[in-house]
Design a protein around this motif. Sequence first.
Motif, PDB file in Angstrom:
ATOM      1  N   ASN A 194       7.319   0.466   8.017  1.00 33.07           N
ATOM      2  CA  ASN A 194       8.466   0.394   8.269  1.00 33.07           C
ATOM      3  C   ASN A 194       9.278   1.195   8.427  1.00 33.07           C
ATOM      4  N   ASP A 195       9.102   1.059  10.480  1.00 33.53           N
ATOM      5  CA  ASP A 195       9.158   2.360  11.140  1.00 33.53           C
ATOM      6  C   ASP A 195       9.724   2.041  11.993  1.00 33.53           C
ATOM      7  N   ASN A 196      11.243   1.781  11.551  1.00 31.09           N
ATOM      8  CA  ASN A 196      12.375   1.232  12.319  1.00 31.09           C
ATOM      9  C   ASN A 196      13.835   1.423  12.264  1.00 31.09           C
ATOM     10  N   ALA A 197      14.680   0.872  12.602  1.00 32.49           N
ATOM     11  CA  ALA A 197      16.660   1.575  12.610  1.00 32.49           C
ATOM     12  C   ALA A 197      16.348   1.738  11.249  1.00 32.49           C
ATOM     13  N   GLN A 198      16.265   1.388  10.166  1.00 27.61           N
ATOM     14  CA  GLN A 198      16.826   1.109   9.122  1.00 27.61           C
ATOM     15  C   GLN A 198      15.453   1.185   7.407  1.00 27.61           C
ATOM     16  N   LYS A 199      14.659   1.863   8.551  1.00 30.45           N
ATOM     17  CA  LYS A 199      13.877   2.519   7.753  1.00 30.45           C
ATOM     18  C   LYS A 199      13.351   1.411   6.368  1.00 30.45           C
ATOM     19  N   GLU A 200      13.247   0.488   6.690  1.00 32.05           N
ATOM     20  CA  GLU A 200      13.111  -0.686   6.083  1.00 32.05           C
ATOM     21  C   GLU A 200      12.145  -1.898   6.490  1.00 32.05           C
ATOM     22  N   TYR A 201      11.235  -2.068   5.120  1.00 26.67           N
ATOM     23  CA  TYR A 201      10.018  -3.183   5.821  1.00 26.67           C
ATOM     24  C   TYR A 201      10.621  -4.700   5.927  1.00 26.67           C
ATOM     25  N   TYR A 202      10.707  -5.052   7.575  1.00 26.45           N
ATOM     26  CA  TYR A 202      11.718  -6.633   7.620  1.00 26.45           C
ATOM     27  C   TYR A 202      10.201  -7.695   7.198  1.00 26.45           C
ATOM     28  N   LEU A 203      10.715  -7.983   7.202  1.00 24.97           N
ATOM     29  CA  LEU A 203      10.107  -9.200   6.825  1.00 24.97           C
ATOM     30  C   LEU A 203       9.590 -10.217   8.151  1.00 24.97           C
ATOM     31  N   THR A 204      10.232 -10.163   8.800  1.00 24.50           N
ATOM     32  CA  THR A 204      10.273 -10.561  10.301  1.00 24.50           C
ATOM     33  C   THR A 204       9.208 -10.116  11.076  1.00 24.50           C
ATOM     34  N   ASP A 205       8.664  -8.570  10.986  1.00 31.30           N
ATOM     35  CA  ASP A 205       8.134  -7.863  11.252  1.00 31.30           C
ATOM     36  C   ASP A 205       6.318  -8.597  11.145  1.00 31.30           C
ATOM     37  N   ILE A 206       6.351  -9.940  10.335  1.00 31.85           N
ATOM     38  CA  ILE A 206       4.679 -10.481  10.183  1.00 31.85           C
ATOM     39  C   ILE A 206       5.087 -11.514  12.012  1.00 31.85           C
ATOM     40  N   VAL A 207       6.070 -11.708  12.314  1.00 35.58           N
ATOM     41  CA  VAL A 207       5.904 -12.668  13.466  1.00 35.58           C
ATOM     42  C   VAL A 207       5.611 -11.696  14.377  1.00 35.58           C
ATOM     43  N   ASN A 208       5.630 -11.084  14.519  1.00 34.54           N
ATOM     44  CA  ASN A 208       5.283  -9.733  15.384  1.00 34.54           C
ATOM     45  C   ASN A 208       3.809  -9.488  15.168  1.00 34.54           C
ATOM     46  N   ILE A 209       3.378  -8.750  13.733  1.00 34.57           N
ATOM     47  CA  ILE A 209       1.857  -8.803  13.780  1.00 34.57           C
ATOM     48  C   ILE A 209       1.434  -9.870  13.919  1.00 34.57           C
ATOM     49  N   ALA A 210       1.404 -11.160  13.799  1.00 37.45           N
ATOM     50  CA  ALA A 210       0.906 -12.465  14.038  1.00 37.45           C
ATOM     51  C   ALA A 210       0.625 -12.874  15.701  1.00 37.45           C
ATOM     52  N   ASN A 211       1.569 -12.559  16.426  1.00 37.21           N
ATOM     53  CA  ASN A 211       1.720 -12.478  17.232  1.00 37.21           C
ATOM     54  C   ASN A 211       0.843 -11.427  18.338  1.00 37.21           C
ATOM     55  N   SER A 212       0.558 -10.362  17.789  1.00 38.35           N
ATOM     56  CA  SER A 212      -0.609  -9.526  17.871  1.00 38.35           C
ATOM     57  C   SER A 212      -1.833  -9.624  17.414  1.00 38.35           C
ATOM     58  N   ASP A 213      -1.874 -11.007  16.937  1.00 36.15           N
ATOM     59  CA  ASP A 213      -3.604 -11.561  16.382  1.00 36.15           C
ATOM     60  C   ASP A 213      -3.443 -12.288  17.099  1.00 36.15           C
ATOM     61  N   GLY A 214      -2.733 -12.773  18.358  1.00 31.96           N
ATOM     62  CA  GLY A 214      -2.862 -13.978  19.053  1.00 31.96           C
ATOM     63  C   GLY A 214      -2.582 -15.218  18.908  1.00 31.96           C
ATOM     64  N   ARG A 215      -1.985 -15.535  17.149  1.00 32.84           N
ATOM     65  CA  ARG A 215      -1.687 -16.184  16.221  1.00 32.84           C
ATOM     66  C   ARG A 215       0.010 -16.514  16.962  1.00 32.84           C
TER      67      ARG A 215
END
Length: 452
Positions: A194-215
């Motif tokens: 939840n390290d973001n402006a709203q201190k929320e767990y963003y569903l959208t972050d799964i995209v960013n994490i998958a990207n960082s895995d090269g997917r």
Amino acid sequence: MTQIAAIILAAGKGTRMKSDLHKVLHPVAGRPMLMHLMASVDALAPEKKVVVVGSGKAQLEEALAGSAELALQEPQHGTGHAVQMAHGALSGFDGDVLILYGDVPFVPTATMQAMIDRLNADDAPAVVVLAFEPGDPTGYGRVIVEGAKGQERIVKMVEQKDASAAEKAVKLSNSGLMAVKAADLFALLARVTNDNAQKEYYLTDIVNIANSDGRRCVAVTTDPFDVAGINSRAQLAEMEGEWQKRRRIQAMDGGATLIAPETVWFAYDTVLGRDVLIEPNVFFGPGVSVADNAKIRAYCHIEGAMIGEGCEVGPFARLRPGTVLEEKAKVGNFVEVKNAALGQGAKANHLSYIGDATVGAKANIGAGTITCNYDGYFKYQTVIGEGAFIGSNSALIAPVKIGRDAIVAAGSAVTRDVADGELRLVRAEQSVKPGWADRFHDAMRRKKEGKG
Ligand code: UD1
Ligand code: MG
């Protein structure tokens, strides 16, 4: 074919509605918005449906009546956290997961299917995001894509509050809806922080994490109407208007004539035949079917009614639930019908209440006839035979039966059954006094002029 599960997020507070009713239960076209969405999902024959709920759980439980599982999210720590709450309900499920919002009710089945198909395409994306291009993207998360046309992939998902000026200039927005394989979904979600402006767990972050895995993560783009959310009463009315606009066109495409389409209001399940004519200012509540060649004249309010072929209704008629009009029956101005069937060609043309009744074919109900169906405690049935003639201003005090071809004289209050072919006349004997009125007027005039 993989199996499908739907997770429907509905734990948001819905504060802008200012309502005691859960936001997703507010109706559009006579049906709670959540149920519109469920109907679209059901067309995919999903294995599981899980609705994530915060407050108002009991209301949702009642509305869903066992048609979906409920998962509690209390307190609400964001969309990613909300989806995680459905993990338990999906344990053992390893198919495709569709993530939907309860307050985004008009996602077509075809759009959901397109997301699933994209998820199962040869390039096997980790996440499919449903994106759209709103006129003004302010407030939406942005979908940053790169790549040659047809080969685009999402490189970043960013919320408005976390976006740079350049990212804010991007129009492609996140509808919030996604398709992800169950195994990917919960593994990725476990890594969201939840390290973001709203201190929320963003569903959208799964995209960013998958990207960082090269997917690879990809967007499917859709019409803004399909992903429009409802957050306030004004948006509710706006969506109602938009829905109605589309339904009217569909009605006309289906062979109905609408003289003033913008004044006709349909329910989600209204069924119209061919060559139906609908005059201005007609409101359809749920549960109405209108057969071919029927005419609905101006200013009618109709719900729970079956209107047969060639019937004529109105102007100014009210048909309430349980109304059945057989072929060519007529219900005219200021007539209310409730839980009653009118047989073929039966007529109630003026100023009547027909409730809890059966009216035989070709019977004629005179102006002002009332079926007195209620004694303040219980409801009672009136049965009127074929071809019966009910004179004007009659009160049929139920329970009562009027026989075939019987005549009830005008002004009668009928409390006992009338046999087939009988005349029933319930009036006091008339007393006739020739010249009485003339003598009365003479006497009174003289009195007033002081000559009396
Ligand atoms: C979310 C998206 C944003 C997208 C927008 C579309 C994230 C981080 N952001 O933003 O990219 O453009 O939707 O409208 O996903 N909900 C829960 N539990 C929660 C939070 C939300 O169930 O803890 C539900 C809400 O009831 C609602 C949906 O999730 O149905 C979206 O919530 P909302 O607060 O409107 O999302 P945004 O922050 O606007
Ligand atoms: Mg939010």
